[in-house]
Design a protein around this motif. Structure first.
Motif, mmCIF file in Angstrom:
data_model
loop_
_atom_site.group_PDB
_atom_site.id
_atom_site.type_symbol
_atom_site.label_atom_id
_atom_site.label_comp_id
_atom_site.label_asym_id
_atom_site.label_seq_id
_atom_site.Cartn_x
_atom_site.Cartn_y
_atom_site.Cartn_z
ATOM 1 N N GLU A 1 50.410 38.012 32.355
ATOM 2 C CA GLU A 1 48.914 38.780 32.188
ATOM 3 C C GLU A 1 49.433 40.095 31.151
ATOM 4 N N SER A 2 50.474 40.761 31.399
ATOM 5 C CA SER A 2 50.561 41.892 30.796
ATOM 6 C C SER A 2 50.946 41.681 29.200
ATOM 7 N N LEU A 3 51.499 40.342 29.032
ATOM 8 C CA LEU A 3 51.711 40.027 27.541
ATOM 9 C C LEU A 3 50.143 39.798 26.872
ATOM 10 N N TYR A 4 49.332 38.910 27.505
ATOM 11 C CA TYR A 4 48.073 38.829 26.931
ATOM 12 C C TYR A 4 47.018 40.079 26.765
ATOM 13 N N ARG A 5 47.138 40.888 27.695
ATOM 14 C CA ARG A 5 46.340 42.234 27.588
ATOM 15 C C ARG A 5 47.051 42.709 26.214
ATOM 16 N N GLY A 6 48.234 42.969 26.145
ATOM 17 C CA GLY A 6 48.922 43.578 24.896
ATOM 18 C C GLY A 6 48.645 42.933 23.600
ATOM 19 N N GLU A 7 48.372 41.781 23.547
ATOM 20 C CA GLU A 7 47.874 41.092 22.555
ATOM 21 C C GLU A 7 46.398 40.915 22.288
ATOM 22 N N ALA A 8 45.618 41.825 22.726
ATOM 23 C CA ALA A 8 44.161 41.868 22.744
ATOM 24 C C ALA A 8 43.476 40.758 23.145
ATOM 25 N N TRP A 9 43.800 40.211 24.085
ATOM 26 C CA TRP A 9 43.038 39.168 24.854
ATOM 27 C C TRP A 9 41.849 39.689 25.767
ATOM 28 N N GLN A 10 40.641 39.245 25.900
ATOM 29 C CA GLN A 10 39.814 39.783 26.764
ATOM 30 C C GLN A 10 39.554 39.111 27.932
ATOM 31 N N GLU A 11 39.463 39.803 28.968
ATOM 32 C CA GLU A 11 39.362 39.423 30.468
ATOM 33 C C GLU A 11 38.053 38.757 30.600
ATOM 34 N N LEU A 12 37.673 37.585 31.061
ATOM 35 C CA LEU A 12 36.568 37.015 31.248
ATOM 36 C C LEU A 12 36.081 37.251 32.836
ATOM 37 N N GLY A 13 37.167 37.174 33.609
ATOM 38 C CA GLY A 13 36.921 37.296 35.141
ATOM 39 C C GLY A 13 38.127 36.842 35.917
ATOM 40 N N ARG A 14 37.956 36.967 37.075
ATOM 41 C CA ARG A 14 39.068 36.638 38.006
ATOM 42 C C ARG A 14 38.532 35.856 39.340
ATOM 43 N N ILE A 15 39.431 34.925 39.837
ATOM 44 C CA ILE A 15 39.072 34.100 40.994
ATOM 45 C C ILE A 15 40.087 34.477 42.049
ATOM 46 N N PRO A 16 39.710 35.398 43.142
ATOM 47 C CA PRO A 16 40.612 35.701 44.004
ATOM 48 C C PRO A 16 41.349 34.561 44.882
ATOM 49 N N GLY A 17 42.605 34.684 45.074
ATOM 50 C CA GLY A 17 43.285 33.687 45.788
ATOM 51 C C GLY A 17 43.376 32.365 45.250
ATOM 52 N N LEU A 18 43.052 32.060 44.217
ATOM 53 C CA LEU A 18 42.983 30.756 43.278
ATOM 54 C C LEU A 18 44.298 29.942 43.470
#
Length: 333
Positions: free
Chosen positions: A298-315
């Motif tokens: 997750e940290s890598l993707y954010r550092g490479e400017a990927w955009q968060e679409l959303g999250r599913i809790p406990g998936l």
């Protein structure tokens, strides 16, 4: 390598030992015939043969008998060096001698300017194939046909020798990488990586996963990118092109792995950037992926400017079987 085994430069005077060792190794495979004077007369003065080509030859001895050999020489194309005449006596296999010999030859090639290692091996030498593949070599190119008494066919194996290099694997290379990638997958799952498996992951399941992946590469529905770090196959990522009919412009990234012992060397970032290039090359303008919340991925993707679409809790579950959120990302490429 045990204390009783000695490694030294090969000499022309070792000819009888070379011939005996190669003959014994070839004799393990039906149809392999060693005709020294008719087909490989260079064995009579092998040290001179490789020295004249700018190469070098080594032997391993035990009790005054040659039990291993290897040579390397420069090739004219692509700053490549070739591994040649690698043989280990049957009784010495499993002792680490083969790895020591190959490390010696590769190290010499690197300090001599090699950027890529190449070798040819008979299609019948399946034990050798497994050894080379474990050490990061992958098949490349067509089978070579030798017009010899043994009716030999040879596979070409290769790998980058220095630096951090990311390359796309074709179907043959992907299939030959299955052993090494299975080892990586097992290690990454055991280390708690954000993948789709739970530890402990069996070797059979890991190999089966990569056999399916290499079949998809052959079918053209996936791109497999592999990363080598100083000659060691240290990571990979899959670009999945098998999207729905109404999403021909999209793709997804899967199974980003970096060897736990090679982390923090930029391998994951290099794989991600090369995957984005591959997506563009295949006409895909939108790429998707997901990661466990709080993971290194997750940290890598954010550092490479990927955009968060959303999250599913406990998936998903982590290695401790605890529920974790899954974060979904997208990026235009």
């Amino acid at each position: 390598m045990t204390a009783a085994q000695a490694l030294r430069d090969g000499l022309d005077s070792d000819a009888d030992g070379f011939i005996a060792l190669i003959g014994a190794c070839w004799g393990e495979y039906p149809g392999c015939i060693l005709d020294v004077d008719g087909e490989v007369p260079e064995l009579r003065a092998l040290a001179t043969y490789f020295r004249d080509q700018g190469g070098r030859l080594w032997v391993a001895e035990q009790g005054g008998r040659i039990i291993g050999m290897i040579a390397t020489r420069p090739l004219k194309e692509d700053a490549a060096w070739e591994i040649c005449r690698m043989y280990v006596d049957g009784a010495a296999r499993g002792s680490g001698l083969a790895t020591r010999l190959l490390d010696t030859a590769e190290s010499h090639a690197r300090v001599s300017g090699a950027e890529r290692m190449v070798l040819w091996t008979d299609t019948r030498f399946t034990r050798a194939h497994g050894f080379y593949e474990k050490l990061g070599y992958v098949r490349q190119g067509s089978i070579r046909i030798l017009d010899d008494i043994s009716n030999s066919l040879e596979f070409r194996y290769t790998k980058p020798a220095v630096g951090l290099v990311v390359e796309a694997l074709d179907a043959a290379a992907a299939a030959s990488a299955e052993r090494r990638l299975a080892e990586l997958l097992i290690a990454c799952v055991a280390d708690g990586a954000s993948l789709t498996f739970m530890p402990p992951l069996s070797r059979d399941r890991a190999v089966a996963f990569w056999k399916t992946a290499s079949a998809a590469v052959a079918a053209g529905s996936r791109v497999l990118l592999a990363a080598w770090c100083d000659g060691r196959l240290a990571g990979c990522v899959i670009l999945d092109l098998a999207t729905e009919e109404n999403m021909p412009h999209a793709a997804s990234l899967r199974t980003l792995m970096v060897d736990p012992v090679e982390r923090r060397r930029g391998i994951g970032r290099a794989l991600m950037r090369r995957a984005e290039q591959a997506a563009r090359a295949h006409g895909r303008r939108l790429v998707m992926l997901d990661a466990r919340a709080g993971s290194a991925a997750e940290s890598l993707y954010r550092g490479e400017a990927w955009q968060e679409l959303g999250r599913i809790p406990g998936l998903e579950l982590n290695a401790a079987r605890e529920s974790c959120d899954t974060v979904f990302f997208w990026k235009r490429v």
